[in-house]
Design an enzyme around this catalytic site. Structure first.
Site, PDB file in Angstrom:
ATOM      1  N   ARG A 101       0.877  -1.183   0.000  1.00 41.38           N
ATOM      2  CA  ARG A 101       0.000   0.000   0.000  1.00 41.38           C
ATOM      3  C   ARG A 101       0.902   1.217   0.000  1.00 41.38           C
ATOM      4  O   ARG A 101       1.651   1.429   0.963  1.00 41.38           O
ATOM      5  CB  ARG A 101      -0.929  -0.010   1.213  1.00 41.38           C
ATOM      6  CG  ARG A 101      -1.664   1.301   1.381  1.00 41.38           C
ATOM      7  CD  ARG A 101      -2.822   1.219   2.353  1.00 41.38           C
ATOM      8  NE  ARG A 101      -3.950   0.506   1.784  1.00 41.38           N
ATOM      9  CZ  ARG A 101      -5.207   0.594   2.247  1.00 41.38           C
ATOM     10  NH1 ARG A 101      -5.474   1.360   3.273  1.00 41.38           N
ATOM     11  NH2 ARG A 101      -6.180  -0.094   1.680  1.00 41.38           N
ATOM     12  N   HIS A 128      -6.958   0.610  -6.852  1.00 42.05           N
ATOM     13  CA  HIS A 128      -7.266  -0.253  -5.709  1.00 42.05           C
ATOM     14  C   HIS A 128      -7.917  -1.531  -6.256  1.00 42.05           C
ATOM     15  O   HIS A 128      -9.115  -1.756  -6.088  1.00 42.05           O
ATOM     16  CB  HIS A 128      -8.206   0.492  -4.756  1.00 42.05           C
ATOM     17  CG  HIS A 128      -8.233  -0.066  -3.365  1.00 42.05           C
ATOM     18  ND1 HIS A 128      -7.499  -1.165  -2.978  1.00 42.05           N
ATOM     19  CD2 HIS A 128      -8.931   0.323  -2.261  1.00 42.05           C
ATOM     20  CE1 HIS A 128      -7.739  -1.422  -1.704  1.00 42.05           C
ATOM     21  NE2 HIS A 128      -8.598  -0.542  -1.244  1.00 42.05           N
ATOM     22  N   ASP A 223     -17.255   7.073  -2.274  1.00 37.10           N
ATOM     23  CA  ASP A 223     -16.004   6.926  -1.512  1.00 37.10           C
ATOM     24  C   ASP A 223     -15.723   8.289  -0.869  1.00 37.10           C
ATOM     25  O   ASP A 223     -16.366   9.293  -1.210  1.00 37.10           O
ATOM     26  CB  ASP A 223     -14.871   6.504  -2.464  1.00 37.10           C
ATOM     27  CG  ASP A 223     -13.542   6.260  -1.744  1.00 37.10           C
ATOM     28  OD1 ASP A 223     -13.541   6.115  -0.504  1.00 37.10           O
ATOM     29  OD2 ASP A 223     -12.487   6.240  -2.424  1.00 37.10           O
ATOM     30  N   CYS A 263     -16.532   1.715  -0.249  1.00 30.50           N
ATOM     31  CA  CYS A 263     -15.376   0.855   0.036  1.00 30.50           C
ATOM     32  C   CYS A 263     -14.964   0.930   1.502  1.00 30.50           C
ATOM     33  O   CYS A 263     -14.299   0.028   2.005  1.00 30.50           O
ATOM     34  CB  CYS A 263     -14.212   1.235  -0.867  1.00 30.50           C
ATOM     35  SG  CYS A 263     -13.717   2.958  -0.703  1.00 30.50           S
ATOM     36  N   ARG A 291     -13.989  -8.653   0.718  1.00 32.06           N
ATOM     37  CA  ARG A 291     -12.578  -8.362   0.432  1.00 32.06           C
ATOM     38  C   ARG A 291     -11.724  -9.576   0.809  1.00 32.06           C
ATOM     39  O   ARG A 291     -10.790  -9.941   0.110  1.00 32.06           O
ATOM     40  CB  ARG A 291     -12.112  -7.143   1.240  1.00 32.06           C
ATOM     41  CG  ARG A 291     -12.656  -5.795   0.771  1.00 32.06           C
ATOM     42  CD  ARG A 291     -12.009  -5.365  -0.521  1.00 32.06           C
ATOM     43  NE  ARG A 291     -10.560  -5.329  -0.419  1.00 32.06           N
ATOM     44  CZ  ARG A 291      -9.847  -4.349   0.134  1.00 32.06           C
ATOM     45  NH1 ARG A 291     -10.449  -3.281   0.603  1.00 32.06           N
ATOM     46  NH2 ARG A 291      -8.525  -4.396   0.188  1.00 32.06           N
TER      47      ARG A 291
END
Ligand code: CP
Ligand code: NVA
Length: 304
Positions: A101, A128, A223, A263, A291
């Site tokens: 990340r 992402h 988001d 998200c 996820r």
């Protein structure tokens, strides 16, 4: 040849459907996979904070018999204490894969260039992919199909939107996007996504009108207005995004059967009202759970 997942562009439609099907099986039959990654280890190099990505990768590895090591930015100091190349070359000698990340997307690309093990992008400023893959799995689970679905993304033209646009367009899913004028998605990524849409026969339309986007839609997606790394712009952004909030008035324009997605983390009262976040249409927690299932599928494909 090792395979990386830096963006959804790394995957063909067939591979994407395989990942979604595998995630479905993993979710229903987790015990079947309990030793699938026995003896395998991954490193999590995170330059930014995380709840979902970190926990779902760590627990996903654990549940499949593998091991994970979290390497926060103060520890590894990638690009400062040591060059990205040296980190990539050294960790390749210990681990079977890396989830990274980063702020700059170029850093995940550099890791991939120099490592001999798969690199998975766990969010960069550009993409992402794990999020978008988990989201398509969640949409299929909710509607029983990905055909004739329209996703409306209302908010910032950011990393999450980039991955959603490219993935939806590859899979033949229609997308309507509404952002404020100065926050449109990157032109080159829109062009690329439109080329995928032309191939799959889907539509990708971009505008600055949240009502147009919400109208008759199946999925309303938003988001944060201020992504990690943009904190200095917070006050200005919150002012300029005001009319792009997912609230009761806006969601009324969507189909009666619509689902609300985010998200997460969400800033309740900014991009989404409490009432919408907590409504019966909201599938945000299933989305977060998925996820883990999709990432287990990704790990199985790349590490095996
Ligand atoms: N959606 C997501 O990636 O969440 P985290 O930032 O908590 O990992
Ligand atoms: N766009 C957000 C997503 C967080 C998961 C960010 O980059 O901070």
């Amino acid at each position: 040849m090792k395979k990386d997942l830096l963006s959804v562009q790394d995957l063909g439609p067939q591979e994407i459907f395989e990942l979604i099907n595998l995630a479905e099986d993993i979710k229903v039959n987790p015990d079947k996979y309990q030793d699938a990654l026995k003896g395998k280890s991954i490193g999590l190099i995170f330059q930014k904070p995380s709840t979902r990505t970190r926990v779902s990768f760590e627990i996903g590895m654990f549940q499949m018999g593998g091991h994970s090591i979290y390497l926060g930015s103060s520890e590894i100091g990638m690009g400062g204490r040591e060059s990205v190349k040296d980190v990539a070359c050294v960790l390749s000698r210990y681990l079977n894969g890396i989830v990274a990340r980063t702020y700059k997307h170029e850093v995940v690309e550099e890791l991939a260039k120099y490592s001999s093990i798969p690199i998975i992008n766990g969010l960069s400023d550009v993409a992402h992919p794990c999020q978008a893959l988990g989201d398509m799995f969640t949409i299929e689970e909710k509607f029983g199909t990905l055909e004739r679905i329209t996703i409306s993304y209302i908010g910032d033209g950011n990393n999450v939107l980039n991955s959603l646009m490219c993935l939806a367009s590859k899979l033949g899913i229609n997308m309507k996007v509404a952002t404020p004028k100065n926050y449109s998605p990157d032109k080159d990524i829109v062009k690329l996504a439109k080329s995928f849409a032309a191939k799959s026969g889907s539509k990708l339309d971009i505008s600055n009108d949240p009502k147009w986007a919400a109208k008759d839609s199946d999925v309303l997606y938003t988001d944060v207005w201020v992504s990690m790394g943009q904190e200095k712009e917070a006050a200005k952004r919150i002012r300029e995004f005001k009319s792009f909030q997912l609230n009761d008035k806006l969601v009324k324009l969507a189909k009666k059967t619509h689902a609300v997605m985010h998200c997460l983390p969400a800033h309740r009262g900014q991009e989404i009202s409490d009432s919408v976040m907590d409504s019966r249409h909201s599938i945000v927690y299933a989305q977060a759970e998925n996820r883990m299932h999709i990432q287990k599928a990704i790990l199985l494909k790349l590490l095996k």
